[in-house]
Design an enzyme around this catalytic site. Structure first.
Site, short mmCIF file in Angstrom:
data_model
loop_
_atom_site.label_atom_id
_atom_site.label_comp_id
_atom_site.label_asym_id
_atom_site.label_seq_id
_atom_site.Cartn_x
_atom_site.Cartn_y
_atom_site.Cartn_z
CB ALA A 29 2.09 -1.21 -40.46
CE1 TYR A 30 2.96 0.54 -48.18
CE2 TYR A 30 3.77 -1.44 -47.11
CZ TYR A 30 3.97 -0.37 -47.96
OH TYR A 30 5.17 -0.21 -48.58
CB ILE A 31 -2.41 3.20 -42.58
CG1 ILE A 31 -1.17 3.18 -41.68
CG2 ILE A 31 -3.64 3.62 -41.81
CD1 ILE A 31 -1.10 2.02 -40.72
CB VAL A 82 -4.26 -2.90 -44.96
CG1 VAL A 82 -4.89 -3.76 -46.03
CG2 VAL A 82 -5.14 -1.71 -44.61
#
Length: 165
Positions: A29-31, A82
């Site tokens: 997961a991209y933060i 995101v």
């Protein structure tokens, strides 16, 4: 700080499967992301997690900072992702002195298979196994960050350009 230098390729066929030395399931997961940086959390086999910060504009070579973090923290961060949380199984294959990482995607990218090879410098020329197809190193569509933050699934999995939709 480590320098990540890698090339990416499409995978053709299943010839690599018999050469697999290990595998691990990832949720990635991209933060946060910017033009030249990203922060991601990766949960491996549902048991451990890492936070990774990448800095740099080039697709082949970037600075990389990676830290083990508590699994509970990673799960909470993944909930704040995101875009799409990427799901994949990573297989490692040894070939002529290089470790190839083959990512078999699930979820939104079910059916996509990409191989990466990390190198000691940008001039390295690893021997390409016969199951390696087209190189996609500079193609931003195959960046995990782009795949997570922009829905590229129709184009990458089904070959449908988003411009034709």
């Amino acid at each position: 700080m480590a320098k990540e230098i890698e090339r990416k390729f499409k995978v053709v066929g299943d010839g690599w499967r018999s050469q697999t030395v290990s595998s691990s399931s990832f949720r990635q997961a991209y933060i946060a992301s910017g033009e030249d940086r990203s922060v991601r959390v990766r949960i491996m086999d549902g048991e451990r997690a890492k936070l990774t910060i990448k800095v740099g504009r080039q697709f082949m070579s970037r600075d990389e900072f990676e830290y083990e973090i508590p699994l509970a923290d990673a799960e909470q961060l993944a909930d704040c992702a995101v875009g799409v949380v990427l799901e994949k199984t990573r297989y490692e294959v040894e070939h002529h002195g290089y470790t190839w990482e083959i990512d078999v995607y699930g979820g939104a990218y079910q059916g996509l298979v990409i191989a990466e090879v990390e190198m000691e410098d940008e001039a390295a020329q690893p021997d390409l196994p016969d199951w390696i197809g087209e190189e996609v190193t500079g193609d931003r569509r195959f960046s995990n960050l782009v795949m997570a933050t922009e829905d590229m699934s129709s184009e990458l999995v089904h070959g449908v350009s988003s411009a034709s939709l």
